[in-house]
Design a protein around this motif. Structure first.
Motif, mmCIF file in Angstrom:
data_model
loop_
_atom_site.group_PDB
_atom_site.id
_atom_site.type_symbol
_atom_site.label_atom_id
_atom_site.label_comp_id
_atom_site.label_asym_id
_atom_site.label_seq_id
_atom_site.Cartn_x
_atom_site.Cartn_y
_atom_site.Cartn_z
ATOM 1 N N VAL A 3 91.450 -26.560 23.836
ATOM 2 C CA VAL A 3 90.115 -26.006 24.998
ATOM 3 C C VAL A 3 90.066 -24.184 25.127
ATOM 4 C CG1 VAL A 3 90.123 -26.347 26.751
ATOM 5 C CG2 VAL A 3 91.161 -27.929 25.806
ATOM 6 N N LEU A 4 90.977 -24.068 24.662
ATOM 7 C CA LEU A 4 90.973 -22.543 24.912
ATOM 8 C C LEU A 4 90.670 -21.650 23.833
ATOM 9 C CD1 LEU A 4 92.014 -19.908 26.205
ATOM 10 C CD2 LEU A 4 94.099 -19.889 24.110
ATOM 11 N N VAL A 5 90.100 -22.139 22.512
ATOM 12 C CA VAL A 5 89.101 -21.893 21.659
ATOM 13 C C VAL A 5 88.129 -21.834 21.774
ATOM 14 C CG1 VAL A 5 88.841 -22.025 19.273
ATOM 15 C CG2 VAL A 5 91.093 -21.721 19.987
ATOM 16 N N ILE A 6 87.472 -23.228 22.319
ATOM 17 C CA ILE A 6 85.921 -22.968 22.660
ATOM 18 C C ILE A 6 85.545 -22.607 23.339
ATOM 19 C CG2 ILE A 6 84.671 -25.445 23.346
ATOM 20 C CD1 ILE A 6 86.437 -27.673 22.100
ATOM 21 N N ILE A 7 86.715 -22.570 24.471
ATOM 22 C CA ILE A 7 85.649 -22.010 25.741
ATOM 23 C C ILE A 7 85.293 -20.376 25.651
ATOM 24 C CG2 ILE A 7 86.740 -20.772 28.239
ATOM 25 C CD1 ILE A 7 88.207 -23.446 28.187
ATOM 26 N N LEU A 8 86.892 -19.413 23.930
ATOM 27 C CA LEU A 8 86.793 -18.817 24.505
ATOM 28 C C LEU A 8 85.325 -17.796 23.222
ATOM 29 C CD1 LEU A 8 89.952 -17.064 23.940
ATOM 30 C CD2 LEU A 8 88.381 -16.468 25.247
ATOM 31 N N SER A 9 85.254 -19.346 22.226
ATOM 32 C CA SER A 9 84.456 -19.033 21.357
ATOM 33 C C SER A 9 82.836 -18.850 21.806
ATOM 34 C CB SER A 9 84.010 -20.691 20.171
ATOM 35 O OG SER A 9 85.127 -20.717 19.500
ATOM 36 N N ILE A 10 82.300 -20.116 22.503
ATOM 37 C CA ILE A 10 81.101 -20.596 23.715
ATOM 38 C C ILE A 10 81.062 -18.511 24.336
ATOM 39 C CG2 ILE A 10 80.100 -21.501 25.316
ATOM 40 C CD1 ILE A 10 81.810 -24.126 25.081
ATOM 41 N N ILE A 11 81.779 -17.883 25.180
ATOM 42 C CA ILE A 11 81.920 -16.849 25.386
ATOM 43 C C ILE A 11 81.323 -16.016 24.506
ATOM 44 C CG2 ILE A 11 82.994 -15.186 27.223
ATOM 45 C CD1 ILE A 11 84.564 -17.302 28.592
ATOM 46 N N ILE A 12 82.060 -15.986 23.772
ATOM 47 C CA ILE A 12 81.879 -15.180 22.497
ATOM 48 C C ILE A 12 80.082 -15.368 22.326
ATOM 49 C CG2 ILE A 12 82.158 -14.088 20.343
ATOM 50 C CD1 ILE A 12 85.352 -14.444 20.754
ATOM 51 N N PHE A 13 79.803 -16.256 22.081
ATOM 52 C CA PHE A 13 79.003 -16.943 21.765
ATOM 53 C C PHE A 13 77.819 -16.747 22.187
ATOM 54 C CE2 PHE A 13 75.209 -19.949 21.586
ATOM 55 C CZ PHE A 13 74.746 -20.066 20.460
ATOM 56 N N ILE A 14 77.935 -16.106 23.555
ATOM 57 C CA ILE A 14 76.488 -16.295 24.573
ATOM 58 C C ILE A 14 76.903 -14.812 24.450
ATOM 59 C CG2 ILE A 14 76.200 -16.273 27.148
ATOM 60 C CD1 ILE A 14 77.564 -18.636 27.004
ATOM 61 N N ARG A 15 77.330 -14.084 25.115
ATOM 62 C CA ARG A 15 77.242 -12.612 24.687
ATOM 63 C C ARG A 15 76.695 -12.022 23.772
ATOM 64 N NH1 ARG A 15 80.782 -9.643 28.583
ATOM 65 N NH2 ARG A 15 80.633 -8.105 26.986
ATOM 66 N N THR A 16 76.754 -12.474 22.271
ATOM 67 C CA THR A 16 76.603 -11.893 21.080
ATOM 68 C C THR A 16 75.303 -12.269 20.942
ATOM 69 O OG1 THR A 16 78.864 -12.329 19.952
ATOM 70 C CG2 THR A 16 76.797 -12.268 18.470
ATOM 71 N N ILE A 17 74.288 -13.659 21.668
ATOM 72 C CA ILE A 17 73.618 -14.168 21.454
ATOM 73 C C ILE A 17 72.630 -12.952 22.322
ATOM 74 C CG2 ILE A 17 71.195 -16.379 21.877
ATOM 75 C CD1 ILE A 17 73.223 -15.889 18.830
ATOM 76 N N SER A 18 72.914 -12.960 23.561
ATOM 77 C CA SER A 18 72.527 -12.084 24.480
ATOM 78 C C SER A 18 72.406 -11.077 23.904
ATOM 79 C CB SER A 18 73.350 -11.899 25.320
ATOM 80 O OG SER A 18 74.399 -11.172 25.803
ATOM 81 N N TYR A 19 73.000 -10.227 23.080
ATOM 82 C CA TYR A 19 72.854 -8.566 22.592
ATOM 83 C C TYR A 19 72.140 -9.261 21.529
ATOM 84 C CZ TYR A 19 73.631 -4.420 20.581
ATOM 85 O OH TYR A 19 73.734 -3.169 19.743
ATOM 86 N N GLY A 20 71.828 -9.577 20.820
ATOM 87 C CA GLY A 20 71.124 -10.453 19.350
ATOM 88 C C GLY A 20 70.043 -10.540 19.886
ATOM 89 N N LEU A 21 69.236 -10.998 20.818
ATOM 90 C CA LEU A 21 68.079 -11.238 21.407
ATOM 91 C C LEU A 21 67.270 -10.299 22.024
ATOM 92 C CD1 LEU A 21 67.787 -14.420 23.706
ATOM 93 C CD2 LEU A 21 67.308 -14.356 20.795
#
Length: 55
Positions: A3-21
């Motif tokens: 669960v911790l890995v899933i939550i951290l992966s989603i947080i990193i994904f959201i931050r990275t996608i926002s910067y990519g956009l």
């Protein structure tokens, strides 16, 4: 642990996608696409490794 890995992966994904956009809209198309690909990779690979190793 999963669960911790899933939550951290989603947080990193959201931050990275926002910067990519942001980079994509700022006329840096190749950089934005590269960052989005890195974000998708950062979302999938850690979860896949945790699933395969069974931690």
């Amino acid at each position: 642990m999963r669960v911790l890995v899933i939550i951290l992966s989603i947080i990193i994904f959201i931050r990275t996608i926002s910067y990519g956009l942001f980079e994509f809209k700022d006329n840096n198309k190749s950089g934005g696409i590269a960052v989005i690909i890195i974000g998708v990779t950062a979302l999938i690979l850690p979860n896949l490794v945790v699933y395969i190793r069974g931690i």
